[in-house]
Motif scaffolding. Sequence first.
Motif, PDB file in Angstrom:
ATOM      1  N   ALA A   1     -17.904  13.008   5.189  1.00 28.44           N
ATOM      2  CA  ALA A   1     -16.927  14.026   4.799  1.00 28.44           C
ATOM      3  C   ALA A   1     -15.641  13.378   4.310  1.00 28.44           C
ATOM      4  CB  ALA A   1     -16.626  14.942   5.992  1.00 28.44           C
ATOM      5  N   PHE A   2     -15.347  12.184   4.834  1.00 26.15           N
ATOM      6  CA  PHE A   2     -14.147  11.478   4.402  1.00 26.15           C
ATOM      7  C   PHE A   2     -14.338  10.870   3.009  1.00 26.15           C
ATOM      8  CE2 PHE A   2     -11.532   7.451   4.883  1.00 26.15           C
ATOM      9  CZ  PHE A   2     -10.360   8.073   4.483  1.00 26.15           C
ATOM     10  N   ILE A   3     -15.569  10.432   2.724  1.00 26.12           N
ATOM     11  CA  ILE A   3     -15.812   9.719   1.462  1.00 26.12           C
ATOM     12  C   ILE A   3     -15.981  10.698   0.289  1.00 26.12           C
ATOM     13  CG2 ILE A   3     -17.426   8.179   0.276  1.00 26.12           C
ATOM     14  CD1 ILE A   3     -17.975   6.890   2.975  1.00 26.12           C
ATOM     15  N   ILE A   4     -16.629  11.834   0.536  1.00 27.23           N
ATOM     16  CA  ILE A   4     -16.909  12.780  -0.551  1.00 27.23           C
ATOM     17  C   ILE A   4     -15.608  13.190  -1.235  1.00 27.23           C
ATOM     18  CG2 ILE A   4     -17.796  15.079  -1.099  1.00 27.23           C
ATOM     19  CD1 ILE A   4     -19.634  14.796   1.336  1.00 27.23           C
ATOM     20  N   PRO A   5     -15.482  12.972  -2.544  1.00 24.61           N
ATOM     21  CA  PRO A   5     -14.242  13.358  -3.228  1.00 24.61           C
ATOM     22  C   PRO A   5     -14.093  14.872  -3.233  1.00 24.61           C
ATOM     23  CG  PRO A   5     -15.581  11.890  -4.593  1.00 24.61           C
ATOM     24  CD  PRO A   5     -16.428  12.331  -3.458  1.00 24.61           C
TER      25      PRO A   5
ATOM     26  N   ASN B   1      -9.487  -1.404   6.306  1.00 21.27           N
ATOM     27  CA  ASN B   1      -8.449  -1.277   5.290  1.00 21.27           C
ATOM     28  C   ASN B   1      -9.018  -1.231   3.881  1.00 21.27           C
ATOM     29  OD1 ASN B   1      -6.129  -0.987   6.708  1.00 21.27           O
ATOM     30  ND2 ASN B   1      -5.677  -3.163   6.824  1.00 21.27           N
ATOM     31  N   ALA B   2     -10.020  -2.070   3.613  1.00 17.95           N
ATOM     32  CA  ALA B   2     -10.607  -2.102   2.270  1.00 17.95           C
ATOM     33  C   ALA B   2     -11.212  -0.742   1.953  1.00 17.95           C
ATOM     34  CB  ALA B   2     -11.659  -3.199   2.172  1.00 17.95           C
ATOM     35  N   ILE B   3     -11.965  -0.199   2.912  1.00 22.55           N
ATOM     36  CA  ILE B   3     -12.593   1.104   2.691  1.00 22.55           C
ATOM     37  C   ILE B   3     -11.523   2.177   2.508  1.00 22.55           C
ATOM     38  CG2 ILE B   3     -14.006   2.885   3.800  1.00 22.55           C
ATOM     39  CD1 ILE B   3     -15.604   0.582   5.028  1.00 22.55           C
ATOM     40  N   TYR B   4     -10.518   2.127   3.379  1.00 22.29           N
ATOM     41  CA  TYR B   4      -9.453   3.125   3.296  1.00 22.29           C
ATOM     42  C   TYR B   4      -8.741   3.055   1.940  1.00 22.29           C
ATOM     43  CZ  TYR B   4      -5.394   5.890   4.367  1.00 22.29           C
ATOM     44  OH  TYR B   4      -4.428   6.850   4.311  1.00 22.29           O
ATOM     45  N   THR B   5      -8.465   1.816   1.480  1.00 22.32           N
ATOM     46  CA  THR B   5      -7.758   1.661   0.209  1.00 22.32           C
ATOM     47  C   THR B   5      -8.583   2.216  -0.944  1.00 22.32           C
ATOM     48  OG1 THR B   5      -6.881  -0.381   1.114  1.00 22.32           O
ATOM     49  CG2 THR B   5      -6.505   0.006  -1.213  1.00 22.32           C
ATOM     50  N   ILE B   6      -9.878   1.875  -0.958  1.00 22.20           N
ATOM     51  CA  ILE B   6     -10.732   2.355  -2.050  1.00 22.20           C
ATOM     52  C   ILE B   6     -10.755   3.880  -2.066  1.00 22.20           C
ATOM     53  CG2 ILE B   6     -13.103   2.463  -2.914  1.00 22.20           C
ATOM     54  CD1 ILE B   6     -13.492  -0.353  -1.912  1.00 22.20           C
TER      55      ILE B   6
ATOM     56  N   ILE C   1      -4.975  -7.044  -3.653  1.00 20.58           N
ATOM     57  CA  ILE C   1      -3.515  -7.123  -3.575  1.00 20.58           C
ATOM     58  C   ILE C   1      -3.004  -6.333  -2.375  1.00 20.58           C
ATOM     59  CG2 ILE C   1      -1.365  -6.542  -4.749  1.00 20.58           C
ATOM     60  CD1 ILE C   1      -2.779  -7.009  -7.353  1.00 20.58           C
ATOM     61  N   VAL C   2      -3.510  -5.115  -2.228  1.00 21.31           N
ATOM     62  CA  VAL C   2      -3.081  -4.290  -1.091  1.00 21.31           C
ATOM     63  C   VAL C   2      -3.410  -4.992   0.218  1.00 21.31           C
ATOM     64  CG1 VAL C   2      -3.553  -2.150   0.149  1.00 21.31           C
ATOM     65  CG2 VAL C   2      -3.214  -2.090  -2.300  1.00 21.31           C
ATOM     66  N   LEU C   3      -4.631  -5.575   0.306  1.00 14.53           N
ATOM     67  CA  LEU C   3      -5.049  -6.210   1.556  1.00 14.53           C
ATOM     68  C   LEU C   3      -4.164  -7.413   1.881  1.00 14.53           C
ATOM     69  CD1 LEU C   3      -8.952  -6.138   1.442  1.00 14.53           C
ATOM     70  CD2 LEU C   3      -7.390  -4.679   2.714  1.00 14.53           C
ATOM     71  N   ILE C   4      -3.981  -8.305   0.898  1.00 12.34           N
ATOM     72  CA  ILE C   4      -3.202  -9.517   1.152  1.00 12.34           C
ATOM     73  C   ILE C   4      -1.756  -9.151   1.473  1.00 12.34           C
ATOM     74  CG2 ILE C   4      -2.292 -11.615   0.091  1.00 12.34           C
ATOM     75  CD1 ILE C   4      -4.939 -11.710  -1.528  1.00 12.34           C
ATOM     76  N   PHE C   5      -1.199  -8.256   0.666  1.00 11.71           N
ATOM     77  CA  PHE C   5       0.194  -7.871   0.846  1.00 11.71           C
ATOM     78  C   PHE C   5       0.414  -7.220   2.213  1.00 11.71           C
ATOM     79  CE2 PHE C   5       3.571  -4.719   0.314  1.00 11.71           C
ATOM     80  CZ  PHE C   5       4.605  -5.562  -0.040  1.00 11.71           C
ATOM     81  N   SER C   6      -0.472  -6.271   2.583  1.00 10.67           N
ATOM     82  CA  SER C   6      -0.228  -5.586   3.852  1.00 10.67           C
ATOM     83  C   SER C   6      -0.460  -6.539   5.027  1.00 10.67           C
ATOM     84  CB  SER C   6      -1.105  -4.333   3.982  1.00 10.67           C
ATOM     85  OG  SER C   6      -2.430  -4.624   3.707  1.00 10.67           O
ATOM     86  N   MET C   7      -1.379  -7.520   4.855  1.00  9.37           N
ATOM     87  CA  MET C   7      -1.584  -8.494   5.932  1.00  9.37           C
ATOM     88  C   MET C   7      -0.329  -9.345   6.112  1.00  9.37           C
ATOM     89  SD  MET C   7      -4.545 -11.376   6.428  1.00  9.37           S
ATOM     90  CE  MET C   7      -5.970 -10.316   6.359  1.00  9.37           C
TER      91      MET C   7
ATOM     92  N   GLY D   1       1.117   1.322   2.880  1.00  8.43           N
ATOM     93  CA  GLY D   1       1.740   1.763   4.128  1.00  8.43           C
ATOM     94  C   GLY D   1       0.801   1.819   5.325  1.00  8.43           C
ATOM     95  N   VAL D   2      -0.257   2.618   5.211  1.00  9.77           N
ATOM     96  CA  VAL D   2      -1.172   2.795   6.341  1.00  9.77           C
ATOM     97  C   VAL D   2      -1.866   1.477   6.676  1.00  9.77           C
ATOM     98  CG1 VAL D   2      -3.265   3.977   7.067  1.00  9.77           C
ATOM     99  CG2 VAL D   2      -1.514   5.227   5.842  1.00  9.77           C
TER     100      VAL D   2
END
Lengths: 295, 312
Positions: B133-137, A230-235, A95-101, A183-184
């Motif tokens: 470092a970014f992934i580690i919670p 984006n997917a990685i960032y969102t997760i 949802i985040v991916l489709i919406f932000s695209m 946002g990002v």
Amino acid sequence: MTNSNPFRRGVSLRVREALHGYGFIVVWILGFSLFTFLPLIETFRYSLHQVTVTAEGIDLDFLAWANYTRALFTDPNFVELLIGYLIETLVSVPIVLIFSMIIALFLNLDFKLKGLFRTIFFLPVVITSGPVIKELTAQGATSAPGIANNPVVAEFLLGLPRALRNPVEYLLTSFILILWFSGVQILIYLASLQKVDKSIYEAAAIDGASAWESYWKITLPSLSAATIVNAIYTIITLSHFSENKVIQYIYAQTYNVHGGIGYASAMAFIYFGVMSLLLGIVYLFLTRWAKKESN
Amino acid sequence: MQALRRLNTDRIRSFFFGSRSRYGLVFTIVLYALLIAIGFVYLYPLLFMFVTSIKTPADLLNPMVQWVPTEFYTGNYEKAYRVLDYPHTLMTSILISVVPSLLQTFVASLVGYGLARYRFWGKNLVLALILAAFIIPPQNTVIPQMLKYRDLGLLGSPLSLILPALLGQGYKSAIFILIFYQGFLSIPKVLEEAARIDGASDLRIFFTIAVPSALPAYIVSFIFSVVWYWNETFLTAIFLEGGVTTLPMQLSRFVQAYENLYPPGTVNIFDRLNEAVKMSGTFLNILPLLVMYFLLQKWFVESVERTGITGE
């Protein structure tokens, strides 16, 4: 002149370049060891022990893997929370991916009042924080009003198979909340769209491609790298969010008499493992998709 | 005649459905409808928050009053201001977000520059570790840090957030390092090479040539960093608890703080905690960020578009 220094003359250029390079990153290496690597090892050590905090320091009592087995097989809440986290993340990411695209595609067009809409759409970047979201959710300002209580919708939900009911219910009640995490991602898509060469679209239009076709054949493939980012960032954002139920549970257990630091550390590592697994699967899935897309 | 009629229908069609150079009426209407609908999704909570925050207790109970309160009531803000201990927590929040942000932006740019401009053994390993470092919670590293701080007597002090930022381990530092890494890679290094031939030292080249050319990256990193530090509550709750208090921290214990100031048994019904006061507190909490955002939003969006944050 540096060359007049007798100590430096013998050192080859290559080595000197490397030394200067290390000079720039040495602060980070020191920080990483002190604030990330050593604490990570230490947390892992805690996870194998029963940890008691005393006035002088901490007492460790070796348990081997007992904390892990307790989290996975004895604890009535933890595994359920983990499954809930997996479902929510897997529903939210697309949802985040489709919406932000879609928003980024809009903001890439030329229209009047663009600046105003751009300002509004980036508001979530500034506002999204744990306590604010919590207050707004408590007041019912983040869910589409009354959807989940609507009798027709409730009937529909009851008719669904059990496995589907939770994701769909989460989707209905939290749809607006999910959008607040975009946002990002909109920024990243927008930056990526602006790098696409305009002349490709012109060439495609001359060859008779419609706007629809040039979206699927030009725009989407050129957004594949941004989609993976984006997917990685969102997760990661969803997994680290302080209102995330798993994190709150782990945090609560840290100060619990029956849980304690050792047990919380073990859960933190299980959570980290599950999250890495999810990241890995999504990454593999998307890179395969991106490869197909660019062929 | 036939040609003229075709020209007319063409013109009508392009008016409604657009042509190669214009969008057309139908598309424009759909576009604005969607933009307004989505904009509403983001503005609705803010409007809701603001309207609720200026309602009198009587308005809150009155089902007829939804979006237009009968008067502009500031009493909720006066209470929230006192409950939040606003001037004090505001200063703390500014200190806790601005100082680590300045440090982490600077250190991230140093590291990003070193990675982008120099060849050395183990560079890919360092890049992989930055990503890790970014992934580690945070909860996988935070307890030993907290215990160490406790031994050093730093728990509750702003230093507990400033020190990691100083060593490039601030909140989400990895993203900023990658932004600078990408940024410096995309800047041609001709100028720097010329300066090196003229005998300038590495640090001098960095400060006089690299820093000015990466200004957009600095602005983006600083703004994002301030926002993220401001909104961060997990780390602050662990490191600062019992010491200094930030605005979001005070907001998360709003109910308790309110009842300390206005004990429920002793005040009349209009001074009990209601959602109008809570919304005032929430609004006061994001107000500084909103002000900053509206002042800097031009910089914000344009710099992001110029830094190439995408990282491919």
